[in-house]
Enzyme design. Structure first.
Site, PDB file in Angstrom:
ATOM      1  N   LYS A 123       0.806  -1.229   0.000  1.00  0.00           N
ATOM      2  CA  LYS A 123       0.000   0.000   0.000  1.00  0.00           C
ATOM      3  C   LYS A 123       0.839   1.281   0.000  1.00  0.00           C
ATOM      4  O   LYS A 123       0.416   2.291  -0.540  1.00  0.00           O
ATOM      5  CB  LYS A 123      -0.933   0.023   1.220  1.00  0.00           C
ATOM      6  CG  LYS A 123      -2.136  -0.891   1.103  1.00  0.00           C
ATOM      7  CD  LYS A 123      -3.034  -0.732   2.317  1.00  0.00           C
ATOM      8  CE  LYS A 123      -4.355  -1.447   2.144  1.00  0.00           C
ATOM      9  NZ  LYS A 123      -5.286  -1.174   3.237  1.00  0.00           N
ATOM     10  N   ASP A 162      -5.842  13.641  -2.544  1.00  0.00           N
ATOM     11  CA  ASP A 162      -5.426  14.319  -1.307  1.00  0.00           C
ATOM     12  C   ASP A 162      -5.463  13.365  -0.118  1.00  0.00           C
ATOM     13  O   ASP A 162      -4.566  13.360   0.722  1.00  0.00           O
ATOM     14  CB  ASP A 162      -6.337  15.512  -1.021  1.00  0.00           C
ATOM     15  CG  ASP A 162      -6.128  16.631  -2.027  1.00  0.00           C
ATOM     16  OD1 ASP A 162      -5.128  16.571  -2.768  1.00  0.00           O
ATOM     17  OD2 ASP A 162      -6.965  17.552  -2.069  1.00  0.00           O
ATOM     18  N   ASN A 196      -4.929   2.268  -1.561  1.00  0.00           N
ATOM     19  CA  ASN A 196      -5.534   0.930  -1.651  1.00  0.00           C
ATOM     20  C   ASN A 196      -6.225   0.724  -2.995  1.00  0.00           C
ATOM     21  O   ASN A 196      -6.750  -0.350  -3.251  1.00  0.00           O
ATOM     22  CB  ASN A 196      -6.515   0.678  -0.503  1.00  0.00           C
ATOM     23  CG  ASN A 196      -7.825   1.414  -0.672  1.00  0.00           C
ATOM     24  OD1 ASN A 196      -7.906   2.402  -1.415  1.00  0.00           O
ATOM     25  ND2 ASN A 196      -8.855   0.964   0.014  1.00  0.00           N
ATOM     26  N   ASP A 224     -10.073   3.571   2.228  1.00  0.00           N
ATOM     27  CA  ASP A 224     -10.291   2.899   3.521  1.00  0.00           C
ATOM     28  C   ASP A 224     -11.017   3.810   4.517  1.00  0.00           C
ATOM     29  O   ASP A 224     -11.916   3.374   5.238  1.00  0.00           O
ATOM     30  CB  ASP A 224      -8.959   2.445   4.135  1.00  0.00           C
ATOM     31  CG  ASP A 224      -8.486   1.111   3.571  1.00  0.00           C
ATOM     32  OD1 ASP A 224      -9.312   0.353   3.039  1.00  0.00           O
ATOM     33  OD2 ASP A 224      -7.277   0.839   3.675  1.00  0.00           O
TER      34      ASP A 224
HETATM   35  P1  NAP Z   1      -0.628  -2.766  10.859  1.00  0.00           P
HETATM   36  O1  NAP Z   1      -0.206  -1.551  10.092  1.00  0.00           O
HETATM   37  O2  NAP Z   1       0.264  -3.958  10.876  1.00  0.00           O
HETATM   38  O3  NAP Z   1      -0.937  -2.290  12.381  1.00  0.00           O
HETATM   39  C1  NAP Z   1      -1.225  -3.255  13.374  1.00  0.00           C
HETATM   40  C2  NAP Z   1      -1.660  -2.535  14.659  1.00  0.00           C
HETATM   41  O4  NAP Z   1      -2.009  -3.539  15.625  1.00  0.00           O
HETATM   42  C3  NAP Z   1      -0.559  -1.673  15.283  1.00  0.00           C
HETATM   43  O5  NAP Z   1      -1.148  -0.587  15.957  1.00  0.00           O
HETATM   44  C4  NAP Z   1       0.058  -2.672  16.280  1.00  0.00           C
HETATM   45  O6  NAP Z   1       0.724  -2.044  17.360  1.00  0.00           O
HETATM   46  C5  NAP Z   1      -1.182  -3.361  16.792  1.00  0.00           C
HETATM   47  N1  NAP Z   1      -0.846  -4.658  17.386  1.00  0.00           N
HETATM   48  C6  NAP Z   1      -0.494  -5.798  16.745  1.00  0.00           C
HETATM   49  N2  NAP Z   1      -0.235  -6.774  17.643  1.00  0.00           N
HETATM   50  C7  NAP Z   1      -0.395  -6.216  18.885  1.00  0.00           C
HETATM   51  C8  NAP Z   1      -0.259  -6.721  20.214  1.00  0.00           C
HETATM   52  N3  NAP Z   1       0.083  -7.981  20.458  1.00  0.00           N
HETATM   53  N4  NAP Z   1      -0.534  -5.872  21.254  1.00  0.00           N
HETATM   54  C9  NAP Z   1      -0.895  -4.571  21.020  1.00  0.00           C
HETATM   55  N5  NAP Z   1      -1.030  -4.058  19.764  1.00  0.00           N
HETATM   56  C10 NAP Z   1      -0.779  -4.865  18.720  1.00  0.00           C
HETATM   57  O7  NAP Z   1      -2.036  -3.325  10.309  1.00  0.00           O
HETATM   58  P2  NAP Z   1      -3.242  -2.458   9.674  1.00  0.00           P
HETATM   59  O8  NAP Z   1      -3.116  -2.478   8.195  1.00  0.00           O
HETATM   60  O9  NAP Z   1      -3.320  -1.163  10.395  1.00  0.00           O
HETATM   61  O10 NAP Z   1      -4.509  -3.386  10.030  1.00  0.00           O
HETATM   62  C11 NAP Z   1      -4.957  -3.520  11.366  1.00  0.00           C
HETATM   63  C12 NAP Z   1      -6.204  -4.393  11.413  1.00  0.00           C
HETATM   64  O11 NAP Z   1      -7.267  -3.759  10.719  1.00  0.00           O
HETATM   65  C13 NAP Z   1      -6.033  -5.771  10.740  1.00  0.00           C
HETATM   66  O12 NAP Z   1      -6.689  -6.738  11.513  1.00  0.00           O
HETATM   67  C14 NAP Z   1      -6.718  -5.599   9.407  1.00  0.00           C
HETATM   68  O13 NAP Z   1      -7.238  -6.826   8.906  1.00  0.00           O
HETATM   69  C15 NAP Z   1      -7.852  -4.654   9.801  1.00  0.00           C
HETATM   70  N6  NAP Z   1      -8.360  -3.882   8.650  1.00  0.00           N
HETATM   71  C16 NAP Z   1      -9.679  -4.016   8.353  1.00  0.00           C
HETATM   72  C17 NAP Z   1     -10.208  -3.288   7.305  1.00  0.00           C
HETATM   73  C18 NAP Z   1     -11.665  -3.437   6.979  1.00  0.00           C
HETATM   74  O14 NAP Z   1     -12.046  -3.128   5.856  1.00  0.00           O
HETATM   75  N7  NAP Z   1     -12.480  -3.847   7.938  1.00  0.00           N
HETATM   76  C19 NAP Z   1      -9.390  -2.420   6.551  1.00  0.00           C
HETATM   77  C20 NAP Z   1      -8.042  -2.302   6.901  1.00  0.00           C
HETATM   78  C21 NAP Z   1      -7.525  -3.049   7.963  1.00  0.00           C
HETATM   79  P3  NAP Z   1       2.318  -1.725  17.261  1.00  0.00           P
HETATM   80  O15 NAP Z   1       2.423  -0.435  16.485  1.00  0.00           O
HETATM   81  O16 NAP Z   1       2.733  -1.599  18.673  1.00  0.00           O
HETATM   82  O17 NAP Z   1       2.947  -2.881  16.548  1.00  0.00           O
END
Ligand code: NAP
Length: 276
Positions: free
Chosen positions: A69, A81, A90, A106
């Site tokens: 991404k 923007d 995305n 998103d």
């Molecule tokens: P990412 O960039 O990898 O960020 C992951 C986040 O989770 C970070 O804030 C990380 O904290 C935290 N985290 C992971 N393991 C942890 C733990 N053991 N304890 C505390 N915090 C933890 O991933 P992302 O792209 O933002 O996606 C995050 C989630 O949103 C995923 O589950 C994804 O599937 C979901 N999502 C859903 C949609 C939808 O359409 N519904 C769209 C986008 C994403 P740290 O910074 O401390 O590592």
């Protein structure tokens, strides 16, 4: 009659788990469009040549997912923007003049889902607690600020990542320690989990939830399971809850419209098609 079969797809690594093909194929069929939507497993070192080849094969655009991404932005001739603010794209649109337009839907999907699931929700009735500061949090925060949120209380396990978000997005964000997550959940009018915690196969979201109370709107970006521990506890506490599947569905609407020329509906039928 035309020989053109418009194609779209999703580029990621891994890609097998993506639900986007079911979603877009459902809409293609519903609208009688003779196109297709294809999952594309692409490694980082091949990203540029794959993206540049796609328009020559009839692709009108693609979705981009983890881990491309951010890196895909370098291939865009034009960036919306909101994608610039979020720092990631995305959605790519391959224009007829050969230019590549990059967008990030998103945040749009997040807000559209929240508004559909909690029609009385307002961004300015009280603080919004955001858990997590990864890529999804950036899109959520950009959309909340654009919608008029007055204060965002941001907690992330790795505090410097939350501080970086504050420096990018400004004064309406207040960073709090991850150990304070239970307190901001109590104080907020809206609560959003953007971490991957609670997802099937990941650790559970273990923050104190006893401050949840009626009147709050609670949403989780995790949609596998559909009802996470956060949403189950919030429902039991009398909060309005909104699951994360709708965000996936709504973020796809503007892309489908740009690629195929029809604005699709997010309804029970498409939810069922994606959950099949
Ligand atoms: P990412 O960039 O990898 O960020 C992951 C986040 O989770 C970070 O804030 C990380 O904290 C935290 N985290 C992971 N393991 C942890 C733990 N053991 N304890 C505390 N915090 C933890 O991933 P992302 O792209 O933002 O996606 C995050 C989630 O949103 C995923 O589950 C994804 O599937 C979901 N999502 C859903 C949609 C939808 O359409 N519904 C769209 C986008 C994403 P740290 O910074 O401390 O590592």
């Amino acid at each position: 009659m035309t020989d053109e079969i418009p194609l779209a797809g999703v580029i990621g690594n891994p890609i097998g788990h993506s639900r986007s093909p079911r979603l877009h194929r459902h809409w293609l069929e519903r609208h009688g469009i003779a196109g297709d939507y294809i999952p594309l497993h692409v490694q980082e070192e091949h990203l540029d040549e794959v993206v540049r080849a796609l328009p020559k094969m009839g692709f009108v655009g693609v979705n981009i997912t983890i881990p491309h991404k951010v890196s895909v932005m370098r291939l865009a001739d034009q960036i919306s923007d909101r994608a610039i603010l979020i720092g990631a794209a995305n959605t790519l649109i391959f224009r007829r003049d050969g230019k590549i337009h990059a967008d990030n839907t998103d945040g749009y999907g997040f807000l559209a889902n929240l508004r559909a699931g909690a029609p009385d929700w307002r961004p300015d009735v009280g603080p919004v607690a955001v858990l997590g500061a990864g890529g999804a949090a950036r899109a959520v925060i950009e959309s909340l600020l654009a919608a008029g949120a007055t204060e965002i209380l941001l907690a992330n396990r790795t505090r410097p990542k939350a501080e970086a978000l504050k420096s990018d997005f400004g004064a309406r964000i207040r960073v709090v320690d991850w150990v304070q997550a239970g307190n901001i959940i109590e104080d907020a009018a809206t609560i959003v989990n953007t971490t991957s915690l609670g997802m099937t196969g990941a650790a559970e979201l273990r923050v104190p939830l006893d401050g949840l109370h009626p009147g709050q709107v609670v949403t989780d970006l995790v949609y596998n399971p559909l009802e996470t521990r956060l949403l189950a506890e919030a429902r039991a506490a009398g909060c309005v809850t909104v699951d994360g599947l709708g965000m996936l569905l709504h973020q796809a609407v503007p892309a489908f419209e740009r690629w195929f020329g029809v604005r699709p509906e997010v309804d029970d039928a498409v939810r069922a098609a994606v959950l099949e």
